[in-house]
Design a protein around this motif. Structure first.
Motif, PDB file in Angstrom:
ATOM      1  N   LEU A 175     104.047  12.528 -19.710  1.00  0.00           N
ATOM      2  CA  LEU A 175     103.608  13.667 -19.303  1.00  0.00           C
ATOM      3  C   LEU A 175     102.544  14.109 -19.114  1.00  0.00           C
ATOM      4  N   SER A 176     101.780  13.062 -20.867  1.00  0.00           N
ATOM      5  CA  SER A 176     100.094  13.972 -20.591  1.00  0.00           C
ATOM      6  C   SER A 176      99.528  13.541 -20.042  1.00  0.00           C
ATOM      7  N   ARG A 177      99.237  11.789 -19.046  1.00  0.00           N
ATOM      8  CA  ARG A 177      98.634  11.667 -18.771  1.00  0.00           C
ATOM      9  C   ARG A 177      98.907  12.083 -17.371  1.00  0.00           C
ATOM     10  N   THR A 178     100.422  12.035 -16.764  1.00  0.00           N
ATOM     11  CA  THR A 178     100.364  13.190 -15.001  1.00  0.00           C
ATOM     12  C   THR A 178      99.669  14.916 -15.450  1.00  0.00           C
ATOM     13  N   ILE A 179      99.456  15.356 -16.538  1.00  0.00           N
ATOM     14  CA  ILE A 179      98.783  16.914 -16.826  1.00  0.00           C
ATOM     15  C   ILE A 179      97.011  15.889 -16.897  1.00  0.00           C
ATOM     16  N   ALA A 180      96.790  15.524 -17.554  1.00  0.00           N
ATOM     17  CA  ALA A 180      95.848  15.026 -17.157  1.00  0.00           C
ATOM     18  C   ALA A 180      94.903  14.515 -15.692  1.00  0.00           C
ATOM     19  N   ARG A 181      96.146  13.841 -14.964  1.00  0.00           N
ATOM     20  CA  ARG A 181      95.745  13.005 -14.152  1.00  0.00           C
ATOM     21  C   ARG A 181      95.474  14.655 -12.312  1.00  0.00           C
TER      22      ARG A 181
END
Length: 294
Positions: free
Chosen positions: A32-38
């Protein structure tokens, strides 16, 4: 930018907490953190202010959230409209309410009459109800508190008298009627702030020039009468419930409360301009008729 990342952002923005959002979405926190960062990289601006593990929606995120909520709600409306147009009348409907006790009987009779319609119910605070409705996650909200939010319409369904419950053996037990003056210094069992019983209690005590002494603070309004029966204090509740067979198993005495404005106002909320499916229309009409009926 894709729909999945937008839905993930919407939930994270609502919770402002990665762990809670990941739990609701049933995804791993790192993913989830990676999705928000992207998503932030695609947009070229940060959407959250980060302080250690805490995150807060910033001004970019707040502006983006308003557009995302609108866009995703429109897509959900489109899906429902196409389902109706294609003749798939079974459908589904979703309702959020501060307590599910009020809707138990109407939902039971609706399901019996419309077995093909999937009904989803959510119990939530007024703040969460308003958010879910604005986001298009639910079709309707049933609330005794005023829901604030852009584009929310409402209809008043019921005004019902509120009575007082006192433990058996209490100095007021056995009386037919009490006034606010009779409650001076009495410990009160009530909900936490933001739920209608607490709002009502605060207003009635304030208007009477009395101090509200909270003996027990709860989340579920229907639990109040259990605590009253246990002797923790007095409590407010709808007259119909305090006199119902459901409440009769608890050792307490229901008393009429002679106080101006001692009432509960139940309202049905919806998102103005949103598409209302055939299933949702039938549910709304059934719920309204059930609750308004004497």
């Amino acid at each position: 930018m894709d729909l999945l990342s937008l839905r993930y952002f919407q939930v994270v923005a609502r919770h402002e907490h990665i762990s809670k959002a990941a739990e609701e979405l049933r995804v791993a926190q790192p993913s989830l953190s990676r999705t928000i960062a992207r998503l932030e990289a695609d947009l070229g601006v940060p959407l959250f202010d980060r302080h250690g593990r805490r995150i807060r929606l910033n001004r970019f995120g707040a502006a983006f959230r308003r557009r995302v909520d609108r866009a995703l709600a429109e897509l959900e409306d489109a899906r429902r409209e196409l389902t109706d147009a294609a003749g798939h009348t079974r459908g589904s409907v979703s309702l959020a309410s501060e307590t599910l006790l009020t809707v138990t009987a109407p939902v039971k009779s609706f399901i019996a009459e419309h077995p093909g319609v999937a009904v989803r119910l959510f119990q939530a605070t007024p703040e969460v109800m308003a958010e879910r409705l604005s986001e298009g996650q639910v079709d309707f909200c049933l609330a005794s508190e005023v829901l604030n939010g852009p584009g929310l319409g409402h209809e008043e369904l019921v005004r019902e008298e509120v009575w007082l419950g006192v433990p058996l053996g209490h100095r007021l037990a056995g009386r037919r009627e009490v006034t606010m003056a009779d409650l001076a210094g009495e410990p009160v069992v009530t909900t936490r702030p933001g739920i209608w019983q607490r709002t009502l209690a605060e207003r009635l005590f304030s208007e009477a020039g009395l101090e509200l002494v909270v003996a027990c603070e709860i989340d579920e309004a229907t639990t109040a009468i259990e605590m009253v029966g246990a002797g923790l204090g007095v409590g407010f509740g709808p007259a119909w419930y305090l006199r119902s067979p459901m409440a009769s198993r608890v050792p307490f005495s229901p008393l009429r409360l002679a106080a101006p404005g001692a009432e509960r106002v139940l309202r049905l909320y919806w998102r103005e301009g949103a598409y209302v499916s055939e299933a949702a229309r039938r549910f709304r009409d059934h719920l309204t008729a059930s609750l308004v009926a004497p």
